[in-house]
Design an enzyme around this catalytic site. Structure first.
Site, short mmCIF file in Angstrom:
data_model
loop_
_atom_site.label_atom_id
_atom_site.label_comp_id
_atom_site.label_asym_id
_atom_site.label_seq_id
_atom_site.Cartn_x
_atom_site.Cartn_y
_atom_site.Cartn_z
N HIS A 1 -26.23 59.90 52.44
CA HIS A 1 -27.37 60.23 53.56
C HIS A 1 -27.75 58.83 54.22
O HIS A 1 -27.35 57.75 53.51
CB HIS A 1 -28.63 60.40 52.55
CG HIS A 1 -29.97 60.81 53.34
ND1 HIS A 1 -30.83 59.57 53.65
CD2 HIS A 1 -30.44 62.08 53.78
CE1 HIS A 1 -31.80 60.42 54.26
NE2 HIS A 1 -31.67 61.56 54.25
N LYS B 1 -38.93 66.61 46.78
CA LYS B 1 -37.70 67.64 46.71
C LYS B 1 -37.78 68.36 45.34
O LYS B 1 -36.94 68.97 45.18
CB LYS B 1 -36.30 66.85 46.93
CG LYS B 1 -36.36 66.23 48.39
CD LYS B 1 -34.93 65.57 48.55
CE LYS B 1 -34.71 64.59 49.78
NZ LYS B 1 -34.89 65.37 50.97
N ASP C 1 -27.80 58.25 43.90
CA ASP C 1 -28.87 58.73 44.66
C ASP C 1 -28.84 60.39 44.00
O ASP C 1 -28.10 60.95 44.42
CB ASP C 1 -28.41 58.52 46.11
CG ASP C 1 -29.23 59.61 46.93
OD1 ASP C 1 -29.97 60.01 46.42
OD2 ASP C 1 -28.91 59.46 48.46
N GLN D 1 -30.86 64.92 45.54
CA GLN D 1 -30.45 66.34 45.59
C GLN D 1 -29.87 66.80 44.34
O GLN D 1 -29.58 67.95 44.20
CB GLN D 1 -29.34 66.77 46.81
CG GLN D 1 -29.84 66.45 48.55
CD GLN D 1 -30.86 67.28 48.79
OE1 GLN D 1 -31.20 68.24 48.12
NE2 GLN D 1 -31.30 66.61 49.97
N CYS E 1 -29.35 63.45 58.52
CA CYS E 1 -29.31 62.16 58.34
C CYS E 1 -27.95 61.85 57.67
O CYS E 1 -28.16 60.99 56.61
CB CYS E 1 -30.68 61.70 57.43
SG CYS E 1 -32.20 62.11 58.10
N1 7TS Z 1 -30.30 60.84 49.70
C1 7TS Z 1 -30.13 62.11 49.94
C2 7TS Z 1 -29.01 62.69 49.36
C3 7TS Z 1 -31.04 63.13 50.57
O1 7TS Z 1 -30.87 64.29 50.70
C4 7TS Z 1 -32.13 62.38 51.14
C5 7TS Z 1 -33.20 63.39 51.70
C6 7TS Z 1 -32.55 61.20 50.86
C7 7TS Z 1 -31.58 60.36 50.09
C8 7TS Z 1 -33.89 60.64 51.34
O2 7TS Z 1 -34.76 61.08 50.66
P1 7TS Z 1 -36.52 60.70 51.02
O3 7TS Z 1 -37.11 61.38 50.10
O4 7TS Z 1 -36.66 59.25 50.70
O5 7TS Z 1 -36.57 60.98 52.33
N2 7TS Z 1 -32.46 64.47 52.56
C9 7TS Z 1 -33.05 65.11 53.52
C10 7TS Z 1 -32.50 66.13 53.99
O6 7TS Z 1 -31.38 66.57 53.78
N3 7TS Z 1 -33.27 66.91 55.07
O7 7TS Z 1 -34.47 66.21 54.96
C11 7TS Z 1 -34.34 65.14 54.04
#
Ligand code: 7TS
Length: 409
Positions: A122, A224, A198, A201, A364
């Site tokens: 990401h 999430k 990370d 997910q 992303c």
């Molecule tokens: N890393 C992964 C693997 C992610 O899927 C996401 C967010 C992030 C980092 C960033 O997370 P945040 O909570 O700091 O924004 N992924 C997604 C997505 O797949 N669709 O919207 C956000």
């Protein structure tokens, strides 16, 4: 033991609604999940009964707010099996956590050092490293794919004495593959590199044990995993966090402030400058309780059952390509796909007409999307309240969409 998704759904009244004349089927959980009533109640109770700033006041409300905030830290510690709450830093989410770790990397990296990430990351696990490398003269090196998954031979070839950090998603938000981060942490440590996971997910969907993974850092995003937006966790091993400078400075994180210098509080508070997201942390605590009650192993098993059910049905649709591993047993509940001749935005819009919420775009992960030779993809992602009926509705809606655009409807 499996879980009762229909019973779980009753805790999520938002799911019980009609969208475009159809019952809502929410399949955008990789972007953010819905919140159960217990989380909403925890937020309301905090604001109704306990609202005060933390760590400052001696009055009763301040003490109650602080106790609830710190109780959530203990819940987060237990959830990921960290050794101590000193290792559990509250952040805004995964993006903040990875930025903090990359700032730490700036303390360590020197010219010609390397940071190893993968092409499936990401942007949150790419751009902070690009910045750290740009500032230090280190090199950002990518591991590529084999059969829709991380190419372990490529990783082993690229992991050298020059590697100082390895930073990988445990589960890809596009490919849905599950990366063997425990094995990779061992390889990274053999080369003297820090291992960063990370978990944006993965933490919502499977049991996490940071001691067993033996990673140096682990990030997650509350939103999430049923919690509010704006709260997350950065785990770091205590001995590593002791080497790390605070990233933000100000109130809450200091012991003594003199005219020209200051001393920091001990872990974990030295990283939490300013008034934190108190309600968010309390909401996260309620979400973690809820997930733990269901059981993370039960959640993982259930989602694997859903994937085993829906993936072959999707693969059987003519002209539909699923990205990532093709074997359901290796595919987490994130399924990105394209349909020949159709733009994924049109697919997502058509599915929305059927009440089915999916995401379309580059997710992303532009380097990955380029690497796959596409410009975007549609993505369905599942969680504890999704059912086989939701899967059927997705498949039906895709077939209807195909027929509509092919002019056969
Ligand atoms: N890393 C992964 C693997 C992610 O899927 C996401 C967010 C992030 C980092 C960033 O997370 P945040 O909570 O700091 O924004 N992924 C997604 C997505 O797949 N669709 O919207 C956000």
């Amino acid at each position: 033991m499996s879980l009762d998704a229909k019973k779980i759904r009753q805790d999520f009244t938002i799911l019980d609604q009609i969208v475009n004349d159809e019952p809502l089927v929410y399949l955008d959980n990789a972007a953010t999940t819905q919140k159960p009533q217990v989380v909403l109640d925890a937020l309301t109770a905090y604001y109704h009964e306990d609202n005060a700033n933390v760590h400052r006041g001696v009055h009763t409300l301040a003490e109650r707010a602080t106790a609830k905030y710190e109780a959530s830290r203990e819940k987060a510690r237990a959830f990921i099996n960290a050794k101590s709450t000193k290792e559990v830093l509250f952040t805004r989410g995964t993006t903040t956590g990875l930025n903090w770790v990359a700032k730490f990397a700036e303390q360590i990296l020197q010219e010609d050092d390397q940071v190893l990430i993968s092409i499936m990351e990401h942007h949150s696990n790419i751009i902070p490293w690009q910045e750290a490398c740009r500032k230090t003269g280190a090199q950002l090196v990518y591991v590529y794919l084999k059969d829709g998954q991380l190419d372990m031979a490529d990783l082993q070839a690229k992991l050298t004495d020059k590697t100082k950090f390895v930073s990988l998603a445990q589960v890809s938000n596009v490919l849905g593959c599950i990366n063997p981060v425990k094995e990779i942490a061992e390889l990274a440590h053999e080369k003297g590199a820090y291992m960063v996971v990370d978990g944006a997910q993965s933490a919502p969907h499977m049991a996490i044990d940071v001691q067993d993974l033996d990673c140096d850092f682990f990030t997650l995003s509350g939103h999430k995993m049923l919690a509010p937006t704006g709260i997350g966790v950065l785990y770091g091993k205590e001995e590593v966090l002791n080497l790390m400078n605070p990233v933000e400075f100000g109130g809450e994180m200091i012991d003594f402030v003199y005219e020209q210098e200051a001393t920091w509080k001990e872990l974990p508070w030295k990283f939490e400058a300013g008034t934190p997201n108190i309600a968010g942390a309390i909401g996260l605590g309620a979400a973690l309780d809820y997930l733990s009650q269901i059981g993370m192993d039960a959640i993982h098993t259930y989602e694997q059952e859903l994937v085993a059910y829906v993936l072959p049905k999707l693969q059987a649709i003519e002209g539909l390509t699923v990205y990532g591993p093709q074997d359901p047993s290796q595919h987490a509940g994130v399924i990105a796909f394209n349909i020949d001749g159709l733009h994924p935005h049109d697919v997502a819009t058509a599915l929305d007409y059927e009440g089915v919420a999916v995401r379309a775009g580059h997710h992303c992960a532009q380097p990955l999307i380029n690497h796959l030779g596409i410009s975007s993809a549609a993505r369905a992602s599942f969680y504890i309240y999704n059912t086989k009926e939701d899967c059927d509705k997705l498949v039906e809606a895709i077939i209807k969409t195909k027929e509509f655009f092919n002019g056969t409807l």
